[in-house]
Design a protein around this motif. Structure first.
Motif, PDB file in Angstrom:
ATOM      1  N   GLY A  37      31.184  -8.861 -54.069  1.00 39.22           N
ATOM      2  CA  GLY A  37      32.377  -8.839 -53.213  1.00 39.22           C
ATOM      3  C   GLY A  37      32.070  -9.461 -51.857  1.00 39.22           C
ATOM      4  N   HIS A  38      30.934  -9.094 -51.298  1.00 35.77           N
ATOM      5  CA  HIS A  38      30.531  -9.612 -49.983  1.00 35.77           C
ATOM      6  C   HIS A  38      30.398 -11.143 -50.028  1.00 35.77           C
ATOM      7  CE1 HIS A  38      28.424  -9.468 -46.083  1.00 35.77           C
ATOM      8  NE2 HIS A  38      27.482 -10.235 -46.596  1.00 35.77           N
ATOM      9  N   GLY A  39      29.635 -11.639 -50.995  1.00 39.63           N
ATOM     10  CA  GLY A  39      29.401 -13.085 -51.081  1.00 39.63           C
ATOM     11  C   GLY A  39      30.686 -13.856 -51.341  1.00 39.63           C
ATOM     12  N   VAL A  40      31.488 -13.398 -52.304  1.00 40.59           N
ATOM     13  CA  VAL A  40      32.703 -14.139 -52.661  1.00 40.59           C
ATOM     14  C   VAL A  40      33.716 -14.076 -51.510  1.00 40.59           C
ATOM     15  CG1 VAL A  40      34.693 -14.190 -54.225  1.00 40.59           C
ATOM     16  CG2 VAL A  40      32.390 -13.925 -55.156  1.00 40.59           C
ATOM     17  N   LEU A  41      33.951 -12.867 -51.000  1.00 46.03           N
ATOM     18  CA  LEU A  41      34.985 -12.746 -49.958  1.00 46.03           C
ATOM     19  C   LEU A  41      34.605 -13.492 -48.684  1.00 46.03           C
ATOM     20  CD1 LEU A  41      36.173  -9.056 -50.271  1.00 46.03           C
ATOM     21  CD2 LEU A  41      37.490 -11.117 -50.709  1.00 46.03           C
ATOM     22  N   LEU A  42      33.301 -13.513 -48.352  1.00 45.50           N
ATOM     23  CA  LEU A  42      32.921 -14.157 -47.093  1.00 45.50           C
ATOM     24  C   LEU A  42      32.602 -15.634 -47.275  1.00 45.50           C
ATOM     25  CD1 LEU A  42      30.855 -11.334 -45.413  1.00 45.50           C
ATOM     26  CD2 LEU A  42      33.166 -12.087 -44.922  1.00 45.50           C
ATOM     27  N   ALA A  43      31.707 -15.940 -48.230  1.00 43.18           N
ATOM     28  CA  ALA A  43      31.239 -17.324 -48.320  1.00 43.18           C
ATOM     29  C   ALA A  43      32.300 -18.237 -48.935  1.00 43.18           C
ATOM     30  CB  ALA A  43      29.948 -17.399 -49.128  1.00 43.18           C
ATOM     31  N   LEU A  44      33.164 -17.699 -49.794  1.00 42.67           N
ATOM     32  CA  LEU A  44      34.162 -18.582 -50.416  1.00 42.67           C
ATOM     33  C   LEU A  44      35.569 -18.373 -49.851  1.00 42.67           C
ATOM     34  CD1 LEU A  44      32.852 -18.352 -54.102  1.00 42.67           C
ATOM     35  CD2 LEU A  44      32.448 -20.162 -52.445  1.00 42.67           C
ATOM     36  N   ILE A  45      36.024 -17.120 -49.801  1.00 45.88           N
ATOM     37  CA  ILE A  45      37.432 -16.889 -49.449  1.00 45.88           C
ATOM     38  C   ILE A  45      37.668 -17.010 -47.936  1.00 45.88           C
ATOM     39  CG2 ILE A  45      39.344 -15.248 -49.632  1.00 45.88           C
ATOM     40  CD1 ILE A  45      38.255 -16.326 -52.344  1.00 45.88           C
ATOM     41  N   PHE A  46      36.913 -16.271 -47.154  1.00 42.91           N
ATOM     42  CA  PHE A  46      37.087 -16.309 -45.696  1.00 42.91           C
ATOM     43  C   PHE A  46      36.917 -17.728 -45.160  1.00 42.91           C
ATOM     44  CE2 PHE A  46      34.071 -16.155 -41.914  1.00 42.91           C
ATOM     45  CZ  PHE A  46      35.062 -16.248 -40.960  1.00 42.91           C
ATOM     46  N   THR A  47      35.805 -18.362 -45.524  1.00 38.18           N
ATOM     47  CA  THR A  47      35.515 -19.669 -44.946  1.00 38.18           C
ATOM     48  C   THR A  47      36.581 -20.698 -45.318  1.00 38.18           C
ATOM     49  OG1 THR A  47      34.156 -20.057 -46.887  1.00 38.18           O
ATOM     50  CG2 THR A  47      33.000 -19.407 -44.889  1.00 38.18           C
ATOM     51  N   ILE A  48      37.008 -20.679 -46.579  1.00 34.64           N
ATOM     52  CA  ILE A  48      37.890 -21.766 -47.021  1.00 34.64           C
ATOM     53  C   ILE A  48      39.325 -21.545 -46.529  1.00 34.64           C
ATOM     54  CG2 ILE A  48      38.780 -22.980 -49.064  1.00 34.64           C
ATOM     55  CD1 ILE A  48      35.999 -22.672 -50.300  1.00 34.64           C
ATOM     56  N   PHE A  49      39.773 -20.296 -46.480  1.00 33.21           N
ATOM     57  CA  PHE A  49      41.089 -20.078 -45.858  1.00 33.21           C
ATOM     58  C   PHE A  49      41.056 -20.456 -44.374  1.00 33.21           C
ATOM     59  CE2 PHE A  49      42.476 -17.451 -49.511  1.00 33.21           C
ATOM     60  CZ  PHE A  49      43.764 -17.933 -49.634  1.00 33.21           C
ATOM     61  N   ALA A  50      39.953 -20.125 -43.705  1.00 36.52           N
ATOM     62  CA  ALA A  50      39.860 -20.491 -42.285  1.00 36.52           C
ATOM     63  C   ALA A  50      39.901 -22.011 -42.152  1.00 36.52           C
ATOM     64  CB  ALA A  50      38.584 -19.920 -41.671  1.00 36.52           C
ATOM     65  N   LEU A  51      39.174 -22.699 -43.046  1.00 36.92           N
ATOM     66  CA  LEU A  51      39.205 -24.168 -43.032  1.00 36.92           C
ATOM     67  C   LEU A  51      40.639 -24.671 -43.189  1.00 36.92           C
ATOM     68  CD1 LEU A  51      36.960 -26.685 -44.851  1.00 36.92           C
ATOM     69  CD2 LEU A  51      39.335 -26.586 -45.534  1.00 36.92           C
ATOM     70  N   CYS A  52      41.370 -24.075 -44.136  1.00 39.91           N
ATOM     71  CA  CYS A  52      42.741 -24.550 -44.376  1.00 39.91           C
ATOM     72  C   CYS A  52      43.621 -24.348 -43.147  1.00 39.91           C
ATOM     73  CB  CYS A  52      43.336 -23.831 -45.589  1.00 39.91           C
ATOM     74  SG  CYS A  52      42.625 -24.394 -47.143  1.00 39.91           S
ATOM     75  N   GLY A  53      43.418 -23.231 -42.451  1.00 37.09           N
ATOM     76  CA  GLY A  53      44.190 -23.004 -41.231  1.00 37.09           C
ATOM     77  C   GLY A  53      43.836 -24.028 -40.163  1.00 37.09           C
ATOM     78  N   VAL A  54      42.530 -24.165 -39.920  1.00 41.62           N
ATOM     79  CA  VAL A  54      42.076 -25.065 -38.855  1.00 41.62           C
ATOM     80  C   VAL A  54      42.463 -26.517 -39.167  1.00 41.62           C
ATOM     81  CG1 VAL A  54      39.984 -26.027 -37.826  1.00 41.62           C
ATOM     82  CG2 VAL A  54      40.189 -23.566 -38.090  1.00 41.62           C
TER      83      VAL A  54
END
Ligand code: HEM
Ligand code: CU
Length: 557
Positions: free
Chosen positions: A58-75
């Motif tokens: 959960g930690h790896g997927v939510l942070l390394a994949l989900i958090f980062t890529i949604f943040a990228l999409c916003g930015v």
């Protein structure tokens, strides 16, 4: 006028991407603290050791994949629309890619968390690297597919916006922020194709029972073909902020637009033909190709050093504009109490340290010393866990007033937050690096290094464990502060903020007129990138599949 006034629909899209990103950051960060406390033995009441892998996945997927890529999409959505000064073509299309990514996220997250509930028959305890031989429920892989297709469509959206702009401006240089988005997305299309093949042709049919076995080495190779470029997918939006927003936050201007373009082109060329550096200890991959991957990795230092130079030069220019003088005393003139600035600057500082430990990882021989030890999480909590994560938080401080029209709430919490993160990460990451050199493994709830002889001794194992636990707890505290500020700003404002942030960026000191036109030739760079990949991967991959796509192992080349 603030961004939300100029582009109300796009502001909503940026907002939703950032909210989902930061929501994932909150949950993932909680898991991180649980891991830090559990594996150090400081507090084991949250989960049992049997559930550790579920939490870690959960930690790896939510942070390394989900958090980062949604943040990228916003930015990136903000960057493209702002720098081209036009909206995304269709709000419905934007909501489609966002919706696909969100649906994929929910599917993957629910499948992972199912592992915590014994009565639920599905789980996905396969870690965020998810290659065979570990197998997850098909819903996990399906979720990943939807998520990745969503990111592809997001890229289509940014390209479409650019093409429309190009139609109206046939002779202009690509604005720098859009240039960065397009080169990053080209890299993403090339590299995520590998993971798409891995999931669609191998892992998903295998998990559905349609095929009996897969070749673990082949799925690992396809994963790492994508697994190194994905680290640049985490870093490029941070670089994007450092190059284009940080100079303004420091009171100055970007030192050089041409250098920034060169850096992004180099990342497009070099980030994929290096994946074997994650497989130094894998049998079945010829040493010579590992050596090529190492050489390419060392070449990647070049754009990183160019970035360090350009970004520091821009900050220094800002400090001197504010009256800074001397060799180093200009540093004191920087706005250290401005959370967006402090977050980016501290993130950059930690990235420098992460770069050095990354050199150790990349060396074929010294890699054996730290392979699969706690050194490795020590390294990437400085890079993705701080250089990207803290920069995205800083970007949140800068963007939220613009995309909500509300003033940043709880400013004093925001001012201390980057420093809290910095202290927590210094403790946790430094101790992880040291523990790794001592041979303590990563990815285990029960590291058998409870060395009694060292008990309580400074410099011993128990001291490192204590630092990891303390650092992890401080980090989580930093995260809570951040979430209070961001969610407070989002939900708590009245929308009538009179002090509107001016999101426009000053022109670089050396502008695009000084960059050779060839830098903007995206077709050329994509072609060169593909040639380099064929050289790096062609022979080893054809050997891997020459004995059948699903047969384990590989005959010698
Ligand atoms: C692994 C703690 C934030 C990405 C770990 C581990 C710990 C930890 C203790 C090692 C577990 C092990 O190998 O047994 C924390 C804490 C955080 C935090 C306390 C802050 C509250 C982050 C962030 C990111 C991140 C912001 C990325 C954006 C990862 C990844 C792993 C990991 C990818 C490896 C997972 C795996 O081995 O499959 N974290 N972390 N962490 N962390 Fe974090
Ligand atoms: Cu790598």
């Amino acid at each position: 006028m603030a961004y939300v006034d100029d582009f109300p629909t796009d502001a909503r899209i940026v907002r939703w991407n950032m909210i989902v990103a930061f929501g994932a950051l909150g949950i993932g960060g909680l898991f991180g603290m649980i891991q830090a406390l559990h594996r150090t033995g400081v507090f084991r009441g949250f989960v049992s050791s049997a559930d550790y892998y579920t939490v870690l996945t959960g930690h790896g997927v939510l942070l390394a994949l989900i958090f980062t890529i949604f943040a990228l999409c916003g930015v990136f959505t903000w960057g493209v629309t702002r720098s081209l000064d036009r909206s995304l073509p269709s709000a419905r299309f934007a909501m489609t890619w966002f919706g696909l990514m969100l649906l994929g996220t929910v599917m993957a997250a629910v499948t992972i968390l199912g592992g915590l509930v014994p009565s639920i028959p599905f789980n996905a305890d396969v870690l965020y690297t998810f290659y065979a031989p570990m197998k997850a429920h098909p819903a996990f892989y399906l979720g990943l597919v939807l998520f990745i297709v969503g990111t592809w469509l997001a890229g289509v959206d940014w390209f479409r916006t650019y093409w429309r702009w190009r139609g109206d401006n046939p002779d202009e240089r690509i604005p720098l922020q859009t240039f960065m988005v397009l080169t990053t997305m080209l890299m993403w299309y090339i590299s995520s194709a590998g993971v798409a093949v891995e999931v669609l042709f191998f892992l998903l049919p295998w998990s559905l029972g349609l095929i009996e076995q897969v070749d673990p080495l082949l799925t690992r190779t396809l994963f790492w073909y994508f697994g190194h470029p994905v680290v640049y997918f985490w870093l490029m939006p941070a670089y994007f902020i450092w190059y284009t927003v940080l100079p303004k936050l420091s009171g100055g201007r970007l030192f050089s637009d041409p250098l920034a373009r060169v850096v992004f082109v180099l990342f497009l060329l070099l980030s994929t033909p290096v994946g074997f550096h994650h497989q130094y200890v894998d049998p079945g991959i010829p040493e010579g190709f590992k050596f090529i991957a190492m050489t390419n990795t060392m070449f990647l230092l070049l754009p990183s050093f160019l970035t360090a130079f350009t970004v520091v030069a821009s900050i220094e220019h800002g400090a001197r504009q504010r009256g800074g003088e001397g060799r180093l005393s200009w540093l004191r003139k920087l706005p250290w109490d401005e959370p967006a600035f402090a977050g980016c600057a501290l993130a950059g500082l930690m990235f420098a340290a992460g770069g050095f430990s990354g050199m150790i990882n990349a060396g074929m021989n010294i890699n054996y010393l730290i392979h699969n030890t706690l050194w490795v999480p020590g390294h990437f909590h400085l890079t993705v866990g701080t250089a990207s994560a803290l920069t995205f938080m800083a970007a949140g401080y800068w963007l939220f007033p613009q995309i909500t029209g509300n003033r940043l709430r709880f400013r004093s919490l925001a001012t201390v937050q980057p420093y809290v993160w910095f202290v927590g990460m210094t403790l946790m990451s430094n101790a992880m690096h040291r523990a790794g050199i001592a041979g303590i493994p990563r990815r285990t709830a029960e590291p058998q290094y409870d060395s009694v002889t060292f008990q309580g001794v400074v410099g011993g194992v128990s001291e490192m464990r204590l630092q990891i636990a303390l650092g992890g707890t401080i980090l989580f505290l930093g995260l809570v502060l951040f979430l209070i500020v961001i969610f407070g700003t989002w939900l708590g404002g009245d929308g009538n903020e009179s002090i509107r942030v001016n999101g426009r960026l000053p022109a670089p000191l050396s502008g695009p007129e000084h960059s050779p036109k060839i830098l903007d030739n995206l077709k050329l760079w994509t072609a060169v990138a593909i040639v380099l990949i064929v050289l790096a991967y062609g022979l080893p991959l054809s050997a891997l599949i020459s004995d059948g796509l699903f047969a384990p192992g590989s005959p010698p080349i």
